[in-house]
Design a protein around this motif. Structure first.
Motif, PDB file in Angstrom:
ATOM      1  N   ARG A 125       0.853  -1.171   0.000  1.00 12.06           N
ATOM      2  CA  ARG A 125       0.000   0.000   0.000  1.00 12.06           C
ATOM      3  C   ARG A 125       0.899   1.234   0.000  1.00 12.06           C
ATOM      4  O   ARG A 125       2.005   1.214   0.564  1.00 12.06           O
ATOM      5  CB  ARG A 125      -0.908   0.036   1.239  1.00 12.06           C
ATOM      6  N   THR A 126       0.420   2.304  -0.619  1.00 14.64           N
ATOM      7  CA  THR A 126       1.186   3.552  -0.646  1.00 14.64           C
ATOM      8  C   THR A 126       0.654   4.565   0.354  1.00 14.64           C
ATOM      9  O   THR A 126       1.254   5.634   0.545  1.00 14.64           O
ATOM     10  CB  THR A 126       1.180   4.167  -2.056  1.00 14.64           C
ATOM     11  N   SER A 127      -0.478   4.259   1.009  1.00 12.71           N
ATOM     12  CA  SER A 127      -0.996   5.112   2.074  1.00 12.71           C
ATOM     13  C   SER A 127      -1.716   4.257   3.104  1.00 12.71           C
ATOM     14  O   SER A 127      -2.423   3.305   2.745  1.00 12.71           O
ATOM     15  CB  SER A 127      -1.974   6.156   1.525  1.00 12.71           C
ATOM     16  N   ALA A 140      -4.583   2.659   0.859  1.00 11.60           N
ATOM     17  CA  ALA A 140      -4.746   2.930  -0.563  1.00 11.60           C
ATOM     18  C   ALA A 140      -3.482   2.538  -1.308  1.00 11.60           C
ATOM     19  O   ALA A 140      -2.403   2.403  -0.709  1.00 11.60           O
ATOM     20  CB  ALA A 140      -5.061   4.409  -0.791  1.00 11.60           C
ATOM     21  N   ASP A 142      -1.364   3.407  -5.106  1.00  8.44           N
ATOM     22  CA  ASP A 142      -1.202   4.169  -6.340  1.00  8.44           C
ATOM     23  C   ASP A 142       0.077   3.691  -7.007  1.00  8.44           C
ATOM     24  O   ASP A 142       1.175   3.929  -6.494  1.00  8.44           O
ATOM     25  CB  ASP A 142      -1.135   5.670  -6.031  1.00  8.44           C
ATOM     26  N   ALA A 144       1.660   4.737  -9.447  1.00  4.15           N
ATOM     27  CA  ALA A 144       2.584   5.819  -9.797  1.00  4.15           C
ATOM     28  C   ALA A 144       3.567   6.107  -8.667  1.00  4.15           C
ATOM     29  O   ALA A 144       4.680   6.585  -8.910  1.00  4.15           O
ATOM     30  CB  ALA A 144       1.804   7.080 -10.145  1.00  4.15           C
ATOM     31  N   GLU A 232     -10.070  -5.144  -7.072  1.00  4.83           N
ATOM     32  CA  GLU A 232      -8.964  -4.300  -7.506  1.00  4.83           C
ATOM     33  C   GLU A 232      -8.625  -4.554  -8.972  1.00  4.83           C
ATOM     34  O   GLU A 232      -8.151  -3.654  -9.675  1.00  4.83           O
ATOM     35  CB  GLU A 232      -7.725  -4.572  -6.642  1.00  4.83           C
ATOM     36  N   GLY A 261     -12.285   1.997  -6.859  1.00  2.00           N
ATOM     37  CA  GLY A 261     -11.256   2.137  -7.876  1.00  2.00           C
ATOM     38  C   GLY A 261     -10.622   0.795  -8.184  1.00  2.00           C
ATOM     39  O   GLY A 261     -10.859  -0.199  -7.489  1.00  2.00           O
ATOM     40  N   LYS A 265      -4.893   2.414  -9.350  1.00  2.00           N
ATOM     41  CA  LYS A 265      -5.115   3.273  -8.188  1.00  2.00           C
ATOM     42  C   LYS A 265      -6.451   2.929  -7.537  1.00  2.00           C
ATOM     43  O   LYS A 265      -7.489   2.936  -8.198  1.00  2.00           O
ATOM     44  CB  LYS A 265      -5.093   4.752  -8.606  1.00  2.00           C
ATOM     45  N   ARG A 267      -8.544   2.539  -3.277  1.00  2.19           N
ATOM     46  CA  ARG A 267      -8.471   2.576  -1.815  1.00  2.19           C
ATOM     47  C   ARG A 267      -9.475   1.584  -1.255  1.00  2.19           C
ATOM     48  O   ARG A 267     -10.440   1.187  -1.914  1.00  2.19           O
ATOM     49  CB  ARG A 267      -8.751   3.971  -1.272  1.00  2.19           C
TER      50      ARG A 267
END
Length: 335
Positions: A125-127, A140, A142, A144, A232, A261, A265, A267
């Protein structure tokens, strides 16, 4: 051993690492009898550096039964138990032998399902603080923000390598599971992208799972169908996989969660807030004759949550219980 075929489709509590006295009361107050554990982090009460032992597994089962619960499954040994097997590194044969011993001990201890994954560098996860409905905090991803991450295991591991390693592993494991009466349940890659940290992800779409089930065709090898991970991919891919594998009798249990989403990307989301009609998801399982269990999974952190995200888990399990009651009543009226 618990006879899974004699039980109906049901709601269970999962993703626990320890059955505390508080958790026991919480589960009972929700009216749930079936439980599952997740030991991906190597947390107590199962010790071991490379395998699990029989008496530790027996005590885990009796801890559940002594308070009136049914232990349905254990999900995930610590990744260090079989990381060399996943990556095809020296030492993999020893790890596979230890995994075989662990599965034999799971069977001897009377635990019917063992869930596993094929992600040597785990869930990404990036967040961890992405806002969901009403400001609830969730995770979440992402792509990128992850595509420039360093290699996690020193070099690139291709999809062909990961498939070769998987076939080598599963051909050695399934016969032991059959002999031991244990059902193996494969979890999707999360997130289901082609590669992360240089390691290819091969359990990321319908075709990948179909191939995995065909490597060794066995009634003891199926899926931990994580609705969120499939969502996802895309809602269409999720419903396609759900219908196909449920009708094949290949879904042993379900992670009942959703996301908002799709890759690259997304969450996490509350049930009913994400991509899917989650009542439809449960209805498809019911129509297909699924008689396994469904658990809550990654739940958003709600205001006032304590410990094991108690408020959010109670909310999720309340929704799931209501969905199932509606479906069961409809089935009775139709009869």
């Amino acid at each position: 051993m618990l006879d899974l075929s004699a039980l109906p489709m049901r709601i269970a509590v999962g993703q626990m690492r320890e059955l505390t006295d508080e958790n026991v009361l919480f589960i009972k107050q929700m009216g749930i009898q079936d439980v599952q554990f997740n030991f991906v982090g190597g947390a107590p009460p199962l010790p071991g550096d490379s395998r699990w032992e029989y008496m530790d597994l027996v005590r885990l089962r009796t801890r559940c039964e002594d308070v009136g619960f049914r232990l349905n499954a254990i999900e995930n040994v610590p990744t260090r138990f079989y990381d060399k097997a996943m990556l095809g590194l020296p030492g993999r044969d020893e790890q596979i032998e230890n995994m075989q011993a662990t599965i034999r001990n799971i069977g001897k201890a009377g635990i019917p399902i063992f869930g596993y994954h094929w992600m040597p560098n785990s869930v990404w996860r990036t967040s961890n603080t992405a806002p969901a409905r009403g400001g609830a905090k969730t995770t979440a991803f992402d792509m990128a923000l992850a595509e420039n991450a360093p290699l996690t295991h020193g070099r690139v591991f291709t999809a062909d390598e990961m498939w070769a390693n998987y076939e080598y592993f599963i051909k050695a494991i399934v016969p032991v599971a059959e002999e031991s009466g244990v059902h193996l349940a494969l979890h999707p890659d999360d997130p289901p992208v082609p590669s992360l940290g240089g390691v290819a992800r091969i359990m990321r779409n319908f075709e990948g799972f179909k191939r995995a089930m065909e490597v060794v065709d066995s009634p003891n090898h199926g899926l931990d169908f994580c609705v969120g991970s499939w969502s996802e991919m895309s809602p269409a891919e999720c419903l396609k996989g759900l219908r196909y594998f449920a009708e094949q009798g290949k879904i042993f249990y379900v992670h009942f969660r959703d996301v908002l989403g799709t890759v690259p990307k997304f969450r996490e989301a509350f049930i009913g807030e994400g991509n899917l009609d989650m009542f439809e998801v449960m209805a498809i399982l019911k129509e297909a004759g699924f008689n396994g269990f469904l658990i809550d999974d990654h739940v958003p952190a709600m205001v006032g949550d304590s410990g094991w995200a108690s408020r959010s888990r109670a909310f999720a399990n309340g929704q799931m219980t209501a969905y199932l009651e509606i479906l069961n009543r409809g089935e009775k009226k139709a009869a």
